[in-house]
Design a protein around this motif. Structure first.
Motif, PDB file in Angstrom:
ATOM      1  N   GLU A  79      40.152 165.323  67.123  1.00  0.00           N
ATOM      2  CA  GLU A  79      40.040 164.738  68.460  1.00  0.00           C
ATOM      3  C   GLU A  79      41.423 164.482  69.055  1.00  0.00           C
ATOM      4  O   GLU A  79      41.650 164.746  70.251  1.00  0.00           O
ATOM      5  CB  GLU A  79      39.245 163.431  68.392  1.00  0.00           C
ATOM      6  N   TYR A  80      42.343 164.010  68.249  1.00  0.00           N
ATOM      7  CA  TYR A  80      43.696 163.733  68.734  1.00  0.00           C
ATOM      8  C   TYR A  80      44.408 165.015  69.146  1.00  0.00           C
ATOM      9  O   TYR A  80      44.994 165.114  70.233  1.00  0.00           O
ATOM     10  CB  TYR A  80      44.489 163.008  67.647  1.00  0.00           C
ATOM     11  N   LEU A  81      44.339 166.032  68.276  1.00  0.00           N
ATOM     12  CA  LEU A  81      45.038 167.285  68.566  1.00  0.00           C
ATOM     13  C   LEU A  81      44.385 168.034  69.724  1.00  0.00           C
ATOM     14  O   LEU A  81      45.085 168.702  70.510  1.00  0.00           O
ATOM     15  CB  LEU A  81      45.083 168.162  67.321  1.00  0.00           C
ATOM     16  N   ALA A  82      43.057 167.938  69.842  1.00  0.00           N
ATOM     17  CA  ALA A  82      42.372 168.605  70.952  1.00  0.00           C
ATOM     18  C   ALA A  82      42.807 168.016  72.288  1.00  0.00           C
ATOM     19  O   ALA A  82      43.009 168.738  73.276  1.00  0.00           O
ATOM     20  CB  ALA A  82      40.859 168.490  70.780  1.00  0.00           C
ATOM     21  N   LYS A  83      42.993 166.675  72.337  1.00  0.00           N
ATOM     22  CA  LYS A  83      43.455 166.033  73.570  1.00  0.00           C
ATOM     23  C   LYS A  83      44.867 166.493  73.944  1.00  0.00           C
ATOM     24  O   LYS A  83      45.213 166.582  75.123  1.00  0.00           O
ATOM     25  CB  LYS A  83      43.419 164.513  73.408  1.00  0.00           C
TER      26      LYS A  83
END
Length: 595
Positions: A79-83
Protein backbone atom coordinates in the motif's frame (compact mmCIF):
# COMPACT_ATOMS: atom_id res chain seq x y z
CA UNK A 1 9.65 5.43 29.48
CA UNK A 2 11.84 5.10 26.41
CA UNK A 3 11.12 1.88 24.61
CA UNK A 4 13.83 -0.63 23.74
CA UNK A 5 14.17 -2.68 20.59
CA UNK A 6 13.61 -6.35 21.40
CA UNK A 7 14.28 -9.33 19.12
CA UNK A 8 12.05 -11.53 21.28
CA UNK A 9 8.99 -10.14 19.48
CA UNK A 10 10.02 -11.74 16.20
CA UNK A 11 9.12 -15.14 14.73
CA UNK A 12 11.51 -17.87 15.82
CA UNK A 13 12.09 -19.01 12.25
CA UNK A 14 13.21 -15.50 11.22
CA UNK A 15 15.76 -15.34 14.03
CA UNK A 16 17.08 -18.77 13.13
CA UNK A 17 17.27 -17.82 9.45
CA UNK A 18 19.48 -14.86 10.32
CA UNK A 19 21.68 -16.85 12.66
CA UNK A 20 22.24 -19.73 10.23
CA UNK A 21 22.94 -17.36 7.34
CA UNK A 22 26.42 -17.53 5.81
CA UNK A 23 26.51 -13.75 6.24
CA UNK A 24 26.46 -14.10 10.03
CA UNK A 25 29.79 -14.14 11.84
CA UNK A 26 30.52 -17.56 13.44
CA UNK A 27 31.00 -15.87 16.83
CA UNK A 28 27.34 -14.87 16.77
CA UNK A 29 26.06 -18.38 16.06
CA UNK A 30 24.71 -20.35 19.05
CA UNK A 31 26.10 -23.79 19.75
CA UNK A 32 22.55 -25.18 20.03
CA UNK A 33 19.41 -23.91 18.30
CA UNK A 34 16.76 -24.41 20.97
CA UNK A 35 13.17 -23.55 20.05
CA UNK A 36 13.31 -20.59 22.39
CA UNK A 37 13.23 -16.99 21.14
CA UNK A 38 14.68 -15.65 24.39
CA UNK A 39 17.61 -18.05 24.15
CA UNK A 40 18.46 -16.73 20.66
CA UNK A 41 18.01 -13.04 21.50
CA UNK A 42 21.52 -12.52 22.92
CA UNK A 43 22.97 -13.87 19.68
CA UNK A 44 20.71 -11.61 17.62
CA UNK A 45 21.83 -8.66 19.75
CA UNK A 46 25.40 -9.56 18.80
CA UNK A 47 24.41 -9.48 15.11
CA UNK A 48 22.65 -6.13 15.43
CA UNK A 49 21.41 -4.18 18.44
CA UNK A 50 18.67 -2.94 16.19
CA UNK A 51 18.19 -3.24 12.40
CA UNK A 52 19.90 -0.45 10.47
CA UNK A 53 20.39 -0.10 6.71
CA UNK A 54 23.33 -2.48 6.78
CA UNK A 55 21.21 -5.17 8.45
CA UNK A 56 18.56 -4.92 5.73
CA UNK A 57 21.18 -5.12 2.98
CA UNK A 58 22.83 -8.13 4.59
CA UNK A 59 19.66 -10.09 5.30
CA UNK A 60 17.28 -9.10 2.54
CA UNK A 61 16.57 -12.74 1.62
CA UNK A 62 15.86 -13.73 5.22
CA UNK A 63 13.60 -10.72 5.71
CA UNK A 64 11.60 -11.51 2.58
CA UNK A 65 11.42 -15.25 3.23
CA UNK A 66 10.81 -15.41 6.97
CA UNK A 67 9.63 -12.01 8.24
CA UNK A 68 7.54 -10.18 5.68
CA UNK A 69 5.09 -13.07 5.03
CA UNK A 70 3.97 -12.91 8.68
CA UNK A 71 1.10 -10.71 9.88
CA UNK A 72 0.22 -7.97 7.36
CA UNK A 73 3.71 -6.65 6.60
CA UNK A 74 3.43 -7.29 2.86
CA UNK A 75 0.08 -5.52 2.63
CA UNK A 76 1.37 -2.44 4.46
CA UNK A 77 4.47 -2.29 2.27
CA UNK A 78 2.49 -2.72 -0.97
CA UNK A 79 0.00 0.00 0.00
CA UNK A 80 2.83 2.41 0.82
CA UNK A 81 4.79 1.73 -2.36
CA UNK A 82 1.66 1.82 -4.53
CA UNK A 83 0.86 5.32 -3.22
CA UNK A 84 4.37 6.39 -4.18
CA UNK A 85 3.98 4.69 -7.59
CA UNK A 86 7.20 2.83 -6.78
CA UNK A 87 8.47 0.18 -9.18
CA UNK A 88 5.02 -0.89 -10.29
CA UNK A 89 4.33 -2.56 -6.93
CA UNK A 90 0.59 -3.08 -6.41
CA UNK A 91 -1.56 -4.52 -3.65
CA UNK A 92 -2.81 -8.07 -4.06
CA UNK A 93 -2.32 -11.51 -2.60
CA UNK A 94 0.74 -11.88 -0.34
CA UNK A 95 2.49 -14.21 -2.79
CA UNK A 96 2.02 -11.69 -5.60
CA UNK A 97 3.34 -8.81 -3.49
CA UNK A 98 6.38 -10.81 -2.44
CA UNK A 99 7.09 -11.74 -6.07
CA UNK A 100 6.98 -8.04 -7.05
CA UNK A 101 9.29 -7.04 -4.18
CA UNK A 102 11.87 -9.68 -4.99
CA UNK A 103 12.21 -8.22 -8.48
CA UNK A 104 13.06 -4.76 -7.14
CA UNK A 105 16.55 -3.38 -6.73
CA UNK A 106 17.39 -2.75 -3.09
CA UNK A 107 17.18 1.03 -3.17
CA UNK A 108 17.13 3.33 -0.17
CA UNK A 109 13.33 3.50 -0.46
CA UNK A 110 12.94 -0.27 -0.23
CA UNK A 111 15.46 -0.45 2.61
CA UNK A 112 13.48 2.17 4.53
CA UNK A 113 10.14 0.40 4.21
CA UNK A 114 11.64 -2.98 5.17
CA UNK A 115 13.45 -1.46 8.13
CA UNK A 116 10.35 0.40 9.30
CA UNK A 117 8.32 -2.83 9.33
CA UNK A 118 10.99 -4.49 11.44
CA UNK A 119 11.22 -1.52 13.81
CA UNK A 120 7.44 -1.48 14.29
CA UNK A 121 7.63 -5.02 15.64
CA UNK A 122 10.81 -4.57 17.67
CA UNK A 123 9.62 -1.40 19.39
CA UNK A 124 6.01 -2.46 19.71
CA UNK A 125 4.46 -2.71 23.19
CA UNK A 126 1.41 -4.73 24.13
CA UNK A 127 -1.62 -3.06 25.67
CA UNK A 128 -1.07 -5.28 28.69
CA UNK A 129 1.51 -4.01 31.15
CA UNK A 130 2.40 -6.31 34.04
CA UNK A 131 1.98 -4.80 37.46
CA UNK A 132 5.37 -4.08 38.98
CA UNK A 133 6.76 -1.90 41.74
CA UNK A 134 10.10 -1.73 40.00
CA UNK A 135 9.55 0.48 36.97
CA UNK A 136 11.96 3.10 38.36
CA UNK A 137 14.91 3.15 40.78
CA UNK A 138 13.73 2.28 44.26
CA UNK A 139 15.49 3.44 47.44
CA UNK A 140 14.76 1.38 50.57
CA UNK A 141 15.13 2.88 54.03
CA UNK A 142 16.92 0.03 55.82
CA UNK A 143 16.38 1.49 59.28
CA UNK A 144 12.62 1.64 58.79
CA UNK A 145 12.42 -1.86 57.28
CA UNK A 146 12.73 -5.38 58.58
CA UNK A 147 13.72 -8.36 56.49
CA UNK A 148 10.96 -10.89 55.92
CA UNK A 149 11.45 -13.99 58.00
CA UNK A 150 13.53 -16.50 56.07
CA UNK A 151 13.91 -20.03 57.41
CA UNK A 152 16.90 -21.39 55.56
CA UNK A 153 17.27 -25.11 55.01
CA UNK A 154 20.54 -26.66 56.21
CA UNK A 155 21.82 -27.04 52.64
CA UNK A 156 21.07 -23.35 51.96
CA UNK A 157 23.06 -22.38 55.03
CA UNK A 158 25.87 -24.62 53.81
CA UNK A 159 25.77 -22.89 50.42
CA UNK A 160 25.94 -19.44 52.03
CA UNK A 161 28.90 -20.52 54.16
CA UNK A 162 30.66 -21.88 51.08
CA UNK A 163 30.03 -18.64 49.16
CA UNK A 164 31.40 -16.57 52.03
CA UNK A 165 34.52 -18.73 52.29
CA UNK A 166 35.06 -18.52 48.55
CA UNK A 167 34.48 -14.83 47.81
CA UNK A 168 35.29 -13.15 51.14
CA UNK A 169 37.64 -15.36 53.12
CA UNK A 170 39.43 -16.74 50.05
CA UNK A 171 39.04 -13.55 47.96
CA UNK A 172 38.53 -15.67 44.83
CA UNK A 173 37.05 -14.14 41.73
CA UNK A 174 34.77 -16.49 39.78
CA UNK A 175 32.70 -19.58 40.50
CA UNK A 176 29.38 -21.38 40.04
CA UNK A 177 26.70 -22.30 42.58
CA UNK A 178 24.86 -25.50 41.59
CA UNK A 179 21.45 -26.04 43.17
CA UNK A 180 18.61 -28.04 41.58
CA UNK A 181 15.45 -26.34 40.35
CA UNK A 182 13.09 -25.81 43.27
CA UNK A 183 15.82 -25.71 45.91
CA UNK A 184 15.83 -21.92 46.31
CA UNK A 185 18.81 -20.63 44.32
CA UNK A 186 17.46 -17.09 44.30
CA UNK A 187 16.73 -16.98 48.05
CA UNK A 188 20.11 -18.51 48.88
CA UNK A 189 22.18 -16.28 46.63
CA UNK A 190 20.22 -13.11 47.54
CA UNK A 191 20.68 -13.80 51.24
CA UNK A 192 24.45 -14.13 50.74
CA UNK A 193 24.75 -11.15 48.39
CA UNK A 194 22.90 -8.79 50.73
CA UNK A 195 24.21 -9.92 54.11
CA UNK A 196 27.81 -10.50 53.08
CA UNK A 197 28.61 -8.61 49.87
CA UNK A 198 26.37 -5.52 49.83
CA UNK A 199 27.06 -5.11 53.55
CA UNK A 200 30.75 -4.75 52.68
CA UNK A 201 30.10 -2.15 49.99
CA UNK A 202 29.83 -4.37 46.91
CA UNK A 203 27.52 -3.29 44.12
CA UNK A 204 25.51 -6.26 42.82
CA UNK A 205 24.93 -6.58 39.06
CA UNK A 206 22.34 -9.34 38.48
CA UNK A 207 21.99 -10.47 34.84
CA UNK A 208 18.94 -12.36 33.57
CA UNK A 209 17.47 -12.95 30.13
CA UNK A 210 13.74 -12.54 30.72
CA UNK A 211 11.48 -9.91 32.22
CA UNK A 212 9.92 -12.52 34.53
CA UNK A 213 13.31 -13.46 35.98
CA UNK A 214 14.10 -9.80 36.66
CA UNK A 215 10.76 -9.38 38.40
CA UNK A 216 11.20 -12.50 40.52
CA UNK A 217 14.70 -11.56 41.64
CA UNK A 218 13.63 -7.98 42.42
CA UNK A 219 10.81 -9.22 44.66
CA UNK A 220 13.21 -11.39 46.67
CA UNK A 221 15.86 -8.66 47.03
CA UNK A 222 13.21 -6.14 48.07
CA UNK A 223 11.96 -8.39 50.86
CA UNK A 224 15.46 -9.23 52.09
CA UNK A 225 17.17 -5.83 51.66
CA UNK A 226 17.38 -5.13 55.46
CA UNK A 227 19.84 -8.03 55.69
CA UNK A 228 22.46 -5.48 54.61
CA UNK A 229 22.34 -3.86 58.05
CA UNK A 230 22.38 -7.25 59.76
CA UNK A 231 25.62 -7.98 57.96
CA UNK A 232 27.17 -4.65 58.87
CA UNK A 233 25.67 -2.10 61.27
CA UNK A 234 27.89 0.56 59.72
CA UNK A 235 26.52 0.02 56.24
CA UNK A 236 24.60 2.97 54.70
CA UNK A 237 21.03 3.41 55.90
CA UNK A 238 19.59 3.41 52.37
CA UNK A 239 19.73 0.75 49.66
CA UNK A 240 18.94 1.60 46.03
CA UNK A 241 17.93 -1.02 43.47
CA UNK A 242 17.24 -0.40 39.80
CA UNK A 243 15.61 -2.90 37.44
CA UNK A 244 16.35 -2.58 33.73
CA UNK A 245 14.31 -4.25 30.96
CA UNK A 246 11.83 -3.39 28.27
CA UNK A 247 9.14 -3.13 30.97
CA UNK A 248 11.22 -1.62 33.77
CA UNK A 249 13.59 1.35 33.69
CA UNK A 250 16.02 1.93 30.84
CA UNK A 251 19.78 1.60 31.31
CA UNK A 252 20.05 5.39 31.20
CA UNK A 253 18.42 5.39 34.66
CA UNK A 254 21.49 3.77 36.23
CA UNK A 255 23.53 5.98 38.55
CA UNK A 256 26.25 5.99 41.21
CA UNK A 257 23.49 5.59 43.81
CA UNK A 258 22.76 2.03 42.70
CA UNK A 259 23.60 -0.71 45.17
CA UNK A 260 21.82 -3.36 43.10
CA UNK A 261 21.13 -3.54 39.37
CA UNK A 262 18.86 -6.32 38.10
CA UNK A 263 18.49 -6.30 34.35
CA UNK A 264 17.90 -8.26 31.19
CA UNK A 265 20.99 -8.68 29.10
CA UNK A 266 19.09 -7.50 26.02
CA UNK A 267 18.64 -4.08 27.62
CA UNK A 268 21.99 -3.75 29.39
CA UNK A 269 24.24 -4.81 26.53
CA UNK A 270 23.08 -2.19 24.03
CA UNK A 271 25.21 0.57 25.51
CA UNK A 272 27.34 -0.82 28.30
CA UNK A 273 28.60 2.66 29.16
CA UNK A 274 25.40 3.21 31.12
CA UNK A 275 26.26 0.35 33.46
CA UNK A 276 30.05 0.74 33.54
CA UNK A 277 30.25 4.51 34.03
CA UNK A 278 28.56 4.70 37.48
CA UNK A 279 30.11 1.52 38.95
CA UNK A 280 31.14 1.41 42.59
CA UNK A 281 34.69 0.46 43.49
CA UNK A 282 33.69 -3.10 44.44
CA UNK A 283 31.41 -5.13 42.16
CA UNK A 284 30.01 -8.66 42.03
CA UNK A 285 28.30 -9.82 38.84
CA UNK A 286 25.69 -12.58 39.07
CA UNK A 287 24.49 -14.57 36.07
CA UNK A 288 21.11 -16.20 36.63
CA UNK A 289 20.96 -19.42 34.58
CA UNK A 290 24.74 -19.51 34.18
CA UNK A 291 24.75 -21.53 30.95
CA UNK A 292 23.87 -18.28 29.14
CA UNK A 293 27.17 -16.70 30.21
CA UNK A 294 29.07 -17.66 27.05
CA UNK A 295 26.59 -15.83 24.80
CA UNK A 296 28.22 -12.74 23.20
CA UNK A 297 25.92 -10.22 24.88
CA UNK A 298 26.62 -11.60 28.36
CA UNK A 299 30.36 -11.62 27.75
CA UNK A 300 30.21 -8.06 26.45
CA UNK A 301 28.67 -6.79 29.69
CA UNK A 302 30.95 -8.83 31.94
CA UNK A 303 34.11 -7.98 30.00
CA UNK A 304 33.28 -4.27 29.88
CA UNK A 305 32.65 -4.21 33.63
CA UNK A 306 35.95 -5.97 34.25
CA UNK A 307 37.82 -3.55 32.02
CA UNK A 308 36.83 -0.83 34.46
CA UNK A 309 36.84 -3.00 37.58
CA UNK A 310 39.40 -5.81 37.00
CA UNK A 311 38.75 -7.24 40.46
CA UNK A 312 34.99 -7.61 39.84
CA UNK A 313 33.77 -10.97 41.10
CA UNK A 314 31.55 -13.30 39.06
CA UNK A 315 28.94 -15.74 40.42
CA UNK A 316 27.01 -18.11 38.17
CA UNK A 317 23.77 -19.79 39.26
CA UNK A 318 22.61 -23.02 37.67
CA UNK A 319 20.32 -25.96 38.36
CA UNK A 320 22.08 -28.21 35.88
CA UNK A 321 24.61 -30.79 37.00
CA UNK A 322 27.92 -29.67 35.54
CA UNK A 323 29.57 -32.39 33.47
CA UNK A 324 32.81 -32.05 31.55
CA UNK A 325 31.45 -33.81 28.50
CA UNK A 326 31.25 -31.24 25.74
CA UNK A 327 33.07 -28.22 24.42
CA UNK A 328 30.34 -25.81 25.43
CA UNK A 329 30.48 -26.90 29.07
CA UNK A 330 34.28 -26.72 29.05
CA UNK A 331 34.06 -23.20 27.69
CA UNK A 332 31.50 -22.24 30.33
CA UNK A 333 33.54 -23.68 33.18
CA UNK A 334 36.67 -21.99 31.88
CA UNK A 335 34.89 -18.64 32.11
CA UNK A 336 34.26 -19.37 35.80
CA UNK A 337 37.86 -20.54 36.32
CA UNK A 338 36.62 -24.14 36.72
CA UNK A 339 35.30 -23.39 40.22
CA UNK A 340 32.16 -25.04 41.57
CA UNK A 341 31.66 -23.23 44.87
CA UNK A 342 28.92 -25.47 46.19
CA UNK A 343 26.79 -28.26 44.78
CA UNK A 344 24.02 -30.09 46.58
CA UNK A 345 23.03 -33.53 45.23
CA UNK A 346 19.45 -33.94 44.15
CA UNK A 347 19.16 -37.19 46.14
CA UNK A 348 19.72 -35.26 49.37
CA UNK A 349 16.93 -32.78 48.57
CA UNK A 350 14.57 -35.57 47.57
CA UNK A 351 15.26 -37.36 50.85
CA UNK A 352 14.39 -34.32 52.96
CA UNK A 353 11.26 -33.43 50.97
CA UNK A 354 12.61 -30.27 49.38
CA UNK A 355 12.27 -31.89 45.97
CA UNK A 356 9.66 -34.35 44.80
CA UNK A 357 10.67 -37.96 44.31
CA UNK A 358 10.76 -38.63 40.56
CA UNK A 359 8.95 -41.65 39.19
CA UNK A 360 10.53 -42.43 35.84
CA UNK A 361 8.03 -43.83 33.35
CA UNK A 362 9.31 -44.97 29.97
CA UNK A 363 6.69 -45.19 27.22
CA UNK A 364 7.71 -46.81 23.95
CA UNK A 365 6.08 -45.22 20.92
CA UNK A 366 7.10 -48.15 18.66
CA UNK A 367 7.87 -45.61 15.94
CA UNK A 368 11.10 -46.36 14.07
CA UNK A 369 12.33 -42.87 13.23
CA UNK A 370 15.45 -44.00 11.42
CA UNK A 371 13.35 -45.98 8.97
CA UNK A 372 11.70 -42.73 7.92
CA UNK A 373 14.79 -40.62 7.26
CA UNK A 374 17.57 -41.02 4.73
CA UNK A 375 21.23 -41.70 5.48
CA UNK A 376 22.34 -38.11 4.85
CA UNK A 377 19.89 -36.86 7.46
CA UNK A 378 21.12 -39.53 9.86
CA UNK A 379 24.69 -38.36 9.33
CA UNK A 380 23.66 -34.82 10.23
CA UNK A 381 22.05 -36.06 13.44
CA UNK A 382 25.22 -37.97 14.36
CA UNK A 383 27.39 -34.92 13.70
CA UNK A 384 25.18 -32.62 15.76
CA UNK A 385 24.40 -35.02 18.57
CA UNK A 386 20.88 -33.53 18.41
CA UNK A 387 17.83 -33.71 16.18
CA UNK A 388 17.79 -31.54 13.07
CA UNK A 389 14.81 -29.29 12.43
CA UNK A 390 13.72 -31.50 9.52
CA UNK A 391 13.63 -34.57 11.75
CA UNK A 392 11.84 -32.65 14.49
CA UNK A 393 9.19 -31.66 11.96
CA UNK A 394 8.79 -35.26 10.81
CA UNK A 395 8.43 -36.60 14.36
CA UNK A 396 5.92 -33.85 15.20
CA UNK A 397 3.78 -34.88 12.23
CA UNK A 398 3.86 -38.59 13.00
CA UNK A 399 0.23 -39.18 13.89
CA UNK A 400 0.61 -42.61 15.49
CA UNK A 401 3.24 -41.20 17.87
CA UNK A 402 1.00 -38.26 18.79
CA UNK A 403 -1.83 -40.71 19.49
CA UNK A 404 0.42 -42.53 21.98
CA UNK A 405 1.14 -39.26 23.81
CA UNK A 406 -2.49 -38.18 23.94
CA UNK A 407 -3.81 -41.61 24.95
CA UNK A 408 -1.17 -41.90 27.66
CA UNK A 409 -2.63 -38.88 29.43
CA UNK A 410 -6.30 -39.62 28.71
CA UNK A 411 -6.02 -43.20 29.98
CA UNK A 412 -4.16 -42.12 33.12
CA UNK A 413 -5.70 -38.73 33.88
CA UNK A 414 -6.37 -39.49 37.55
CA UNK A 415 -2.76 -40.62 38.01
CA UNK A 416 -1.04 -37.84 36.05
CA UNK A 417 -3.22 -34.91 37.12
CA UNK A 418 -1.67 -31.48 36.63
CA UNK A 419 0.73 -31.98 33.74
CA UNK A 420 3.21 -30.03 31.64
CA UNK A 421 3.94 -31.36 28.16
CA UNK A 422 7.15 -30.27 26.44
CA UNK A 423 6.41 -30.49 22.73
CA UNK A 424 8.75 -30.63 19.73
CA UNK A 425 7.82 -27.46 17.84
CA UNK A 426 4.93 -25.12 17.15
CA UNK A 427 3.04 -27.63 15.01
CA UNK A 428 3.40 -30.30 17.68
CA UNK A 429 2.24 -27.87 20.37
CA UNK A 430 -0.94 -27.12 18.45
CA UNK A 431 -1.76 -30.68 17.42
CA UNK A 432 -1.39 -32.09 20.94
CA UNK A 433 -3.48 -29.26 22.42
CA UNK A 434 -6.24 -29.77 19.88
CA UNK A 435 -6.28 -33.54 20.32
CA UNK A 436 -6.42 -33.36 24.12
CA UNK A 437 -9.20 -30.76 24.03
CA UNK A 438 -11.24 -33.02 21.74
CA UNK A 439 -10.84 -35.77 24.32
CA UNK A 440 -12.41 -33.49 26.92
CA UNK A 441 -9.18 -32.56 28.69
CA UNK A 442 -8.87 -29.01 30.06
CA UNK A 443 -5.78 -28.14 28.05
CA UNK A 444 -4.13 -25.03 26.64
CA UNK A 445 -0.74 -23.96 25.32
CA UNK A 446 1.86 -21.24 25.62
CA UNK A 447 3.71 -20.44 22.44
CA UNK A 448 6.43 -18.04 21.38
CA UNK A 449 4.15 -16.49 18.77
CA UNK A 450 1.67 -15.39 21.44
CA UNK A 451 1.94 -12.05 23.19
CA UNK A 452 3.35 -11.92 26.70
CA UNK A 453 -0.15 -11.07 27.91
CA UNK A 454 -1.70 -14.17 26.34
CA UNK A 455 1.00 -16.49 27.65
CA UNK A 456 0.90 -15.04 31.16
CA UNK A 457 -2.88 -15.40 31.29
CA UNK A 458 -2.65 -19.06 30.29
CA UNK A 459 0.07 -19.68 32.89
CA UNK A 460 -2.10 -18.04 35.56
CA UNK A 461 -5.01 -20.31 34.65
CA UNK A 462 -2.71 -23.31 34.95
CA UNK A 463 -1.24 -22.14 38.25
CA UNK A 464 -4.59 -21.26 39.86
CA UNK A 465 -6.37 -24.59 40.18
CA UNK A 466 -9.72 -22.92 40.90
CA UNK A 467 -9.41 -20.25 38.23
CA UNK A 468 -12.65 -18.58 37.13
CA UNK A 469 -13.29 -16.53 34.01
CA UNK A 470 -14.98 -13.12 34.08
CA UNK A 471 -18.41 -14.80 34.06
CA UNK A 472 -17.57 -17.00 37.02
CA UNK A 473 -17.20 -20.20 35.00
CA UNK A 474 -14.49 -22.76 35.74
CA UNK A 475 -11.57 -21.87 33.49
CA UNK A 476 -8.66 -23.78 35.03
CA UNK A 477 -6.17 -25.85 33.02
CA UNK A 478 -5.07 -29.41 33.82
CA UNK A 479 -2.56 -29.84 30.98
CA UNK A 480 -0.26 -27.11 29.68
CA UNK A 481 1.59 -27.72 26.39
CA UNK A 482 4.64 -25.65 25.48
CA UNK A 483 7.97 -25.86 23.69
CA UNK A 484 10.64 -24.25 25.87
CA UNK A 485 8.84 -21.27 27.41
CA UNK A 486 8.44 -23.02 30.79
CA UNK A 487 11.99 -24.37 31.07
CA UNK A 488 13.17 -21.41 33.14
CA UNK A 489 11.75 -19.00 35.67
CA UNK A 490 8.25 -20.43 36.08
CA UNK A 491 7.05 -21.06 39.63
CA UNK A 492 4.20 -23.60 39.57
CA UNK A 493 4.88 -25.83 42.58
CA UNK A 494 2.09 -28.43 42.40
CA UNK A 495 2.85 -30.01 39.03
CA UNK A 496 2.29 -33.75 39.23
CA UNK A 497 3.61 -34.91 35.85
CA UNK A 498 6.05 -33.87 33.13
CA UNK A 499 5.75 -35.33 29.62
CA UNK A 500 9.02 -35.35 27.65
CA UNK A 501 8.18 -35.82 23.98
CA UNK A 502 11.48 -34.69 22.44
CA UNK A 503 14.66 -36.77 22.48
CA UNK A 504 17.62 -34.64 23.56
CA UNK A 505 21.30 -35.02 24.32
CA UNK A 506 21.40 -31.74 26.25
CA UNK A 507 21.56 -32.28 30.01
CA UNK A 508 20.82 -28.56 30.48
CA UNK A 509 17.56 -28.71 28.54
CA UNK A 510 16.54 -32.04 30.04
CA UNK A 511 17.16 -30.87 33.61
CA UNK A 512 15.23 -27.66 33.03
CA UNK A 513 12.23 -29.60 31.73
CA UNK A 514 12.32 -32.14 34.54
CA UNK A 515 12.86 -29.38 37.10
CA UNK A 516 9.44 -27.83 36.40
CA UNK A 517 7.83 -30.67 38.37
CA UNK A 518 10.44 -31.22 41.07
CA UNK A 519 9.09 -28.92 43.81
CA UNK A 520 8.65 -31.10 46.88
CA UNK A 521 6.31 -31.11 49.89
CA UNK A 522 8.79 -29.04 51.89
CA UNK A 523 8.50 -26.24 49.31
CA UNK A 524 4.75 -26.33 48.75
CA UNK A 525 4.91 -28.90 45.97
CA UNK A 526 4.17 -32.60 45.63
CA UNK A 527 5.64 -35.72 47.24
CA UNK A 528 6.30 -37.40 43.88
CA UNK A 529 6.44 -36.33 40.25
CA UNK A 530 5.88 -38.53 37.20
CA UNK A 531 8.54 -38.07 34.51
CA UNK A 532 7.07 -39.69 31.40
CA UNK A 533 9.65 -40.20 28.66
CA UNK A 534 8.34 -41.06 25.19
CA UNK A 535 10.96 -43.22 23.49
CA UNK A 536 11.17 -43.99 19.78
CA UNK A 537 13.06 -46.77 18.06
CA UNK A 538 16.56 -45.78 16.95
CA UNK A 539 18.60 -48.50 15.32
CA UNK A 540 22.04 -46.91 15.58
CA UNK A 541 21.75 -43.64 17.50
CA UNK A 542 21.51 -44.13 21.26
CA UNK A 543 22.83 -40.86 22.70
CA UNK A 544 19.47 -39.47 23.83
CA UNK A 545 19.53 -38.84 27.55
CA UNK A 546 17.38 -40.95 29.82
CA UNK A 547 15.98 -38.84 32.71
CA UNK A 548 17.51 -41.41 35.08
CA UNK A 549 20.89 -40.21 33.83
CA UNK A 550 20.37 -36.90 35.60
CA UNK A 551 18.10 -37.97 38.43
CA UNK A 552 20.09 -41.00 39.51
CA UNK A 553 23.58 -40.13 38.23
CA UNK A 554 24.01 -43.09 35.89
CA UNK A 555 27.37 -42.26 34.38
CA UNK A 556 28.66 -39.61 32.02
CA UNK A 557 27.38 -38.72 28.59
CA UNK A 558 30.02 -39.53 25.94
CA UNK A 559 31.35 -36.42 24.16
CA UNK A 560 30.05 -35.53 20.69
CA UNK A 561 31.93 -37.14 17.83
CA UNK A 562 32.35 -33.85 16.01
CA UNK A 563 31.41 -30.25 16.46
CA UNK A 564 27.69 -29.68 15.70
CA UNK A 565 26.82 -28.03 12.42
CA UNK A 566 24.20 -25.41 11.76
CA UNK A 567 20.75 -26.66 10.92
CA UNK A 568 20.03 -26.69 7.22
CA UNK A 569 17.01 -24.41 7.58
CA UNK A 570 14.97 -22.78 10.33
CA UNK A 571 11.74 -24.45 11.42
CA UNK A 572 8.33 -23.24 10.42
CA UNK A 573 6.71 -20.94 12.94
CA UNK A 574 3.13 -20.07 12.07
CA UNK A 575 0.18 -18.69 14.00
CA UNK A 576 -1.32 -21.29 16.33
CA UNK A 577 -4.82 -20.86 14.96
CA UNK A 578 -3.51 -22.08 11.60
CA UNK A 579 -1.65 -24.96 13.21
CA UNK A 580 -4.82 -26.07 14.99
CA UNK A 581 -6.67 -25.94 11.67
CA UNK A 582 -4.29 -28.18 9.69
CA UNK A 583 -5.48 -31.51 8.43
CA UNK A 584 -4.52 -34.25 10.84
CA UNK A 585 -5.61 -37.19 8.76
CA UNK A 586 -2.53 -37.22 6.56
CA UNK A 587 -0.42 -40.35 6.98
CA UNK A 588 3.31 -39.75 7.23
CA UNK A 589 4.17 -43.43 7.22
CA UNK A 590 7.30 -44.06 5.20
CA UNK A 591 7.99 -40.35 4.65
CA UNK A 592 11.68 -39.63 4.02
CA UNK A 593 13.38 -36.43 5.15
CA UNK A 594 15.91 -35.13 2.67
CA UNK A 595 18.22 -32.16 2.67
Amino acid sequence: MKRQFNWSRFPLRFLKAVLVSDKTSPKCVPYNFYDDVDYLCPYMDAVAEYPDDHFVRQYRREIEDYFLPEDNHLTYIAEYLAKKNYGGVQTGEPEEILFQLRKQRLTSTLIDVYRNEILKVGFDTEDWEPYTDFTRPLTIDLLASAAHDVSLYPYQQEAITALKQFFIDGNKQSGILVMPTGSGKTITSSYFLLREMAAQGYEIIWLAHRFMLVEQAASVFYKLAPLVKEGNNEAPDNFTMTCVSGKHATSQALSKKDDLVIGTVQSLCRKTKYITKPLKDKVIIVVDEAHHTIAPSYRRIIDDIRKKRPAAKLLGLTATPVKYTDKETEKLMGYFENNIIYSVPMSKLIADGTLAKPINIRRETNVDIEARIDEEEMKRIRRRGELTEDTIALIAKTNERNDVIVDEYVNNQAKYGKTIIFALNGYHCGVLTDALQKKGIKCDYVYTWNSDADNQEVIRRFRDNEHKDKDGNDDHIDVLVNINILTEGSDIPDIQTVFLTRPTGSDTLLMQMIGRGMRGIGCGGTETVNIVDFCDKWSSFTRWLNPKFLLEGEGELPPPETEPTRPASPPNLIPMELIIAVMKGISYSGLKVTA
